[in-house]
Scaffold this active site. Structure first.
Site, PDB file in Angstrom:
ATOM      1  N   LYS A  79      44.984 -98.516 -74.573  1.00 47.31           N
ATOM      2  CA  LYS A  79      44.364 -99.532 -73.728  1.00 47.31           C
ATOM      3  C   LYS A  79      44.800-100.948 -74.118  1.00 47.31           C
ATOM      4  O   LYS A  79      44.674-101.884 -73.328  1.00 47.31           O
ATOM      5  CB  LYS A  79      42.841 -99.429 -73.784  1.00 47.31           C
ATOM      6  CG  LYS A  79      42.181 -99.885 -75.066  1.00 47.31           C
ATOM      7  CD  LYS A  79      40.677 -99.725 -74.976  1.00 47.31           C
ATOM      8  CE  LYS A  79      39.982-100.196 -76.249  1.00 47.31           C
ATOM      9  NZ  LYS A  79      40.085-101.641 -76.464  1.00 47.31           N
ATOM     10  N   ARG A 126      35.449-107.033 -69.109  1.00 49.61           N
ATOM     11  CA  ARG A 126      35.088-105.870 -68.304  1.00 49.61           C
ATOM     12  C   ARG A 126      33.661-105.415 -68.601  1.00 49.61           C
ATOM     13  O   ARG A 126      32.862-105.183 -67.685  1.00 49.61           O
ATOM     14  CB  ARG A 126      36.076-104.721 -68.581  1.00 49.61           C
ATOM     15  CG  ARG A 126      35.690-103.389 -67.934  1.00 49.61           C
ATOM     16  CD  ARG A 126      36.601-102.265 -68.425  1.00 49.61           C
ATOM     17  NE  ARG A 126      36.525-102.088 -69.871  1.00 49.61           N
ATOM     18  CZ  ARG A 126      35.596-101.369 -70.490  1.00 49.61           C
ATOM     19  NH1 ARG A 126      34.663-100.761 -69.787  1.00 49.61           N
ATOM     20  NH2 ARG A 126      35.598-101.241 -71.803  1.00 49.61           N
ATOM     21  N   ARG A 127      33.338-105.277 -69.880  1.00 48.04           N
ATOM     22  CA  ARG A 127      31.994-104.841 -70.248  1.00 48.04           C
ATOM     23  C   ARG A 127      30.951-105.872 -69.838  1.00 48.04           C
ATOM     24  O   ARG A 127      29.867-105.528 -69.363  1.00 48.04           O
ATOM     25  CB  ARG A 127      31.932-104.579 -71.754  1.00 48.04           C
ATOM     26  CG  ARG A 127      32.729-103.356 -72.195  1.00 48.04           C
ATOM     27  CD  ARG A 127      32.869-103.288 -73.701  1.00 48.04           C
ATOM     28  NE  ARG A 127      33.634-102.114 -74.115  1.00 48.04           N
ATOM     29  CZ  ARG A 127      34.324-102.031 -75.238  1.00 48.04           C
ATOM     30  NH1 ARG A 127      34.372-103.075 -76.059  1.00 48.04           N
ATOM     31  NH2 ARG A 127      34.986-100.927 -75.546  1.00 48.04           N
ATOM     32  N   ARG A 144      33.645-110.804 -81.593  1.00 49.95           N
ATOM     33  CA  ARG A 144      35.041-110.585 -81.992  1.00 49.95           C
ATOM     34  C   ARG A 144      35.107-109.957 -83.378  1.00 49.95           C
ATOM     35  O   ARG A 144      34.123-109.903 -84.098  1.00 49.95           O
ATOM     36  CB  ARG A 144      35.814-111.917 -81.993  1.00 49.95           C
ATOM     37  CG  ARG A 144      35.870-112.603 -80.635  1.00 49.95           C
ATOM     38  CD  ARG A 144      36.732-111.828 -79.665  1.00 49.95           C
ATOM     39  NE  ARG A 144      36.814-112.469 -78.366  1.00 49.95           N
ATOM     40  CZ  ARG A 144      37.402-111.940 -77.306  1.00 49.95           C
ATOM     41  NH1 ARG A 144      37.977-110.763 -77.399  1.00 49.95           N
ATOM     42  NH2 ARG A 144      37.422-112.586 -76.150  1.00 49.95           N
ATOM     43  N   CYS A 237      46.870-112.023 -63.586  1.00 49.94           N
ATOM     44  CA  CYS A 237      45.515-112.538 -63.750  1.00 49.94           C
ATOM     45  C   CYS A 237      44.708-111.623 -64.668  1.00 49.94           C
ATOM     46  O   CYS A 237      44.884-110.415 -64.660  1.00 49.94           O
ATOM     47  CB  CYS A 237      44.810-112.623 -62.397  1.00 49.94           C
ATOM     48  SG  CYS A 237      45.624-113.719 -61.220  1.00 49.94           S
TER      49      CYS A 237
END
Length: 526
Positions: A79, A126-127, A144, A237
């Site tokens: 990913k 996304r989350r 992070r 993007c």
């Protein structure tokens, strides 16, 4: 026999991946050396970066080492790999996929779900978007660092939970007990999440042959579709994109989704196709989403106003937009959203004799909490033919259907002998059904399985008409707008009755459907 040098970062998770590959290769009889690479610069290269095909933000230390032949293969979380590999580097194998789900690690327990607000930590766009779409009153804070660092930050801060990839926690044996985590199986994962990819030089035919023995074909097929979906949508993007392909009995089930960064809007695609016919599924899904307004979610576009302009308080499909007259311009946004509640398993532990479901939202909410085999409903009564079709496709046979809650209630009073019924409803359910049933001495157990929430926004005064699909949609619209002189186009009589309290001119669709509503717009402005 050559020694195969595996390049990896030195993080705990990266080393797990590299050692997993090493063990599999050693099992096949190969000699392995693990090479940790965390920093590498131009000074160690025989050629400049641009000649090696590595440019811009996708520069990777492992790619540089591979192209400079300091290592033989590199191992990465798939990913995290760019959709376009540097020239000269190719995908050599994909290991069998691990758990692709996201997981919420709880600070204390899940009681915060009963409160209006909460603080959830994640560094993933996304989350964040998916969580806010489901829980708009929650606050997202950034997170992070490596897995251990992020777990420690959860302990040190006043957060209610933090979101992680399930695979990483399992691989490092850091997944807390069942009481301290919730699998987010409703959240669509990142493309290729849970998969490990091996890359090598395109010219190294010997290594390509060796690595092919580690390749899991089903995983490779699925992640290829997901990454093609990502590649077509990205267009340079950064956007909240989720994708998941799974193979069941030679059929690929694929779901792709694009969210707005604030989590207020989403466009979703789902399709099941035979494996042999799925070669262009990822690209097809991405184009489908782009055509349904995906470009607007990812970046601003110039909107050309027409002589007549209307605003829809619900997002319309591309075909629905095309059904409007060419002289009518349309803008849109969802003014209400539904969020499934987390239901406890005890609710469906035993067979329920009589069940009422009056909306498709309730069906989706039930399936968010339970798998179909857990829903032991003897008699299902519902409202609406579309809801009936959805129930019979996903849950089971419908005993009886009516086209309104009032008619269904009257039917139940006359025909149901068992005077106890369970009603799966939303927080803004119609009152006719419970009023009629309770007046006839029928015990009604109401289970709120989803919530309808207002997502109002300010709309410019330029629109000649506003399209409404429910009284709740009108309520949301009026939170930040006035009725002004726009025509209220309403999908049905109930919505129109509410609209007449606020709008001078109200037009009702002849049939309670989106298509009929759009037809009424065309006829009014012809």
């Amino acid at each position: 026999m050559r020694t195969i040098r595996i390049g990896t970062r030195s993080s705990q998770l990266a080393l797990w991946q590299a050692n997993t590959v090493a063990k599999q290769l050693e099992h096949l009889g190969h000699t392995i050396e693990i090479v940790k690479i965390d920093s590498i610069g131009d000074k160690v290269l025989d050629k400049p970066l641009y000649e090696l095909g590595i440019t811009g933000v996708f520069t990777k230390n492992l790619d540089i080492a591979l192209l400079n032949e300091k290592i033989d293969i590199s191992v990465n979380s798939f990913k995290d790999v760019p959709t376009k590999l540097p020239e000269g580097i190719v995908q050599a194998a994909v290991l069998k996929r691990g758990d692709f789900n996201d997981v919420l690690i709880l600070k204390e327990d899940e009681n915060f779900f009963t409160k209006k607000s909460a603080i959830i930590a994640t560094g993933s766009l996304r989350r964040k978007a998916q969580w806010l779409y489901r829980y708009p009153n929650h606050t997202i804070t950034g997170l992070r660092g490596n897995v251990n660092t992020r777990l420690q930050k959860l302990e040190d801060n006043n957060w209610d939970g933090a979101i992680f990839a399930m695979a990483g926690l399992k691989r490092l044996k850091l997944l807390p007990s069942n009481e301290k985590h919730i699998k987010l199986d409703w959240m669509i994962p990142a493309p290729a999440q849970g998969a490990v990819m091996i890359s090598t030089l395109a010219k190294d035919e010997e290594l390509l042959e060796i690595c092919s023995e580690l390749n899991d074909e089903k995983t490779a097929i699925c992640v290829k579709i997901e990454r093609k979906f990502l590649e077509v949508l990205e267009g340079g993007c950064t956007a909240p994109i989720g994708a998941l392909a799974m193979i069941w009995d030679d059929v690929i089930k694929f779901k792709g989704v694009l969210f707005s960064p604030d989590g207020k809007n989403k466009i979703e695609f789902y399709k099941e196709v035979e494996v042999d016919n799925a070669t262009d599924l990822g690209e097809y899904a991405a184009n489908y989403i782009l055509e349904r307004g995906g470009k607007k979610l990812m970046r601003k576009i110039i909107v050309i106003d027409k002589d007549i302009n209307v605003y829809s308080t619900k997002n319309l499909s591309l075909n629905q937009q095309k059904s409007l007259s060419p002289k009518i311009g349309v803008s849109m946004s969802d003014f209400i959203v539904t969020r499934s509640n987390r239901l406890k398993s005890v609710i469906v532990k035993k067979t329920i004799e009589n069940v009422i479901i009056t909306s498709q939202n309730a069906v989706d909410a039930l399936l968010d909490s339970f798998i179909p085999t857990e829903l032991n409903f003897k008699n299902i009564y519902c409202v609406g033919k579309r809801t009936k079709r959805l129930i019979e496709r996903k849950i089971g046979k419908v005993t009886h259907v009516e086209n309104s809650a009032e008619k269904l209630a009257n039917y139940l009073v006359k025909n149901v002998e068992e005077k106890e019924i369970t009603y799966f409803c939303g927080n803004k359910r119609r009152t006719e059904l419970p009023t009629i049933l309770s007046g006839s001495n029928i015990t009604l157990h109401e289970i709120e399985c989803y919530q309808t929430q207002l997502t109002p926004r300010k709309v410019e005064d330029k629109y000649d008409g506003i399209l409404f699909y429910s009284p709740t949609g009108i309520e949301s619209y009026l939170k930040k707008n006035t009725s002004n002189k726009s025509v209220a186009f309403c999908i049905g009589d109930t919505t129109a009755s509410y609209a007449k309290k606020h709008f001078e001119k109200v037009v009702v669709a002849k049939i309670p459907s989106v298509e009929s509503l759009l037809k009424s717009v065309n006829e009014y402005f012809q």
